[in-house]
Design an enzyme around this catalytic site. Sequence first.
Site, short mmCIF file in Angstrom:
data_model
loop_
_atom_site.label_atom_id
_atom_site.label_comp_id
_atom_site.label_asym_id
_atom_site.label_seq_id
_atom_site.Cartn_x
_atom_site.Cartn_y
_atom_site.Cartn_z
N GLY A 1 -9.46 0.74 8.14
CA GLY A 1 -9.18 -0.43 7.32
C GLY A 1 -7.74 -0.88 7.45
O GLY A 1 -6.86 -0.09 7.83
N GLY B 1 -0.94 -2.29 4.35
CA GLY B 1 -0.80 -1.35 5.45
C GLY B 1 -2.14 -1.01 6.06
O GLY B 1 -2.98 -1.90 6.26
N VAL C 1 -5.57 2.06 6.47
CA VAL C 1 -6.27 3.23 5.97
C VAL C 1 -6.82 3.99 7.17
O VAL C 1 -7.46 3.41 8.05
CB VAL C 1 -7.43 2.86 5.02
CG1 VAL C 1 -8.18 4.11 4.57
CG2 VAL C 1 -6.90 2.09 3.81
N ASP D 1 -6.90 -5.94 -10.76
CA ASP D 1 -7.16 -6.32 -9.36
C ASP D 1 -8.62 -6.14 -8.96
O ASP D 1 -8.92 -5.76 -7.83
CB ASP D 1 -6.26 -5.48 -8.44
CG ASP D 1 -6.17 -6.06 -7.03
OD1 ASP D 1 -6.35 -7.29 -6.86
OD2 ASP D 1 -5.95 -5.29 -6.07
#
Length: 350
Positions: free
Chosen positions: A22, A27, A29, A135
């Site tokens: 990901g 950033g 994963v 979120d």
Amino acid sequence: MPASEAREGMISVQYKVLEFIGEGNFGKVAKCVNMKTNENTAIKILKDVNDYDDEVEMLEELRTLDPEKNNLVRFMDSFIDDDKSCIALELLDRSLWDLMVQRKKPLTLNEIRPITRQLLVAFNALKGIGILYTDLKLDNVMLVNHRDQPFKVKLIDFGLAMPVSEVEEGMIVQPCQNRAPEVSLGLPISEAIDMWALGCVLACLFFGHNIFYGTSTYDTHQYFKRERCPPNSQWRLKTPEEYKKENDDQLQLSKRNFDHIGNLADAVNKYSNAIEEVEVEDTRAFLNLLQMLLNSDAEMRITPQQALEHSFVTMSHLADYAHKSLTATDSLDEFTEASVRTAVYHHAPG
């Protein structure tokens, strides 16, 4: 070296990267293996060390909650390797967004129900320790193991979560399409904003697309204008001239799925495939829960605990149908959610 340039096969402390699974603004994963335990793990590699500090601090605070009981991603470790800020989490399956893309069709109410219950449990736990998630979106709800445990989910990504004590009036949080009205209007906010976002997410699962649209903050200010008059400020409806000028100059509106639908009830009824009485009754219960989640008055909006007792979640509205389907050898004590789903609601697609 920067996190974005991390090499496959890198060994960091006790983790070995197997593949990157990901990527986002934060950033990357990576799927890793813990070299000590041989357990597969997800490592979140953050670009910004400040994001790392904030998320680790929140994850440490969440250690007081049982991640399995409360449907929260399990936090395992955090470390900095050279200039790479890393957070080790349990490896999950795929997000609800990925599931929707793969299926290319909405979920049924029998599939939405367990997701609803699990997210309500998660938000009830967060509310219990005074945390706003802020979120919620399909990307941040992940299936644990969809093949072996269908529709078992966990809430992930706590980088934007915050204690209620740190909330400031007027702060902008939440993805635009899931943003509660009080956030857009600069009013006081509370844990109720997460319930609004949950309503948006459940509606998206049912309809197959978002019910509100917005790619920027400007979209949420399409019809209202803020008058700044120190020491206070207030909102007013834009004049026809202001609206027309801003539309002509800045905003290009495209046709959208609900342009010709009057309200939420009309939308649910239009998209529902309910035919038999039990399906119609279940659709009514789902609509009622959505209406309570999407109440524009935050103080009147349903809470996680109240929603957990709602008939759509408990299936109490289907009890009469279960009674009718019981055989002479059946016992009412054996009435469970599974028996309702199989004996009464077995014809639901999916």
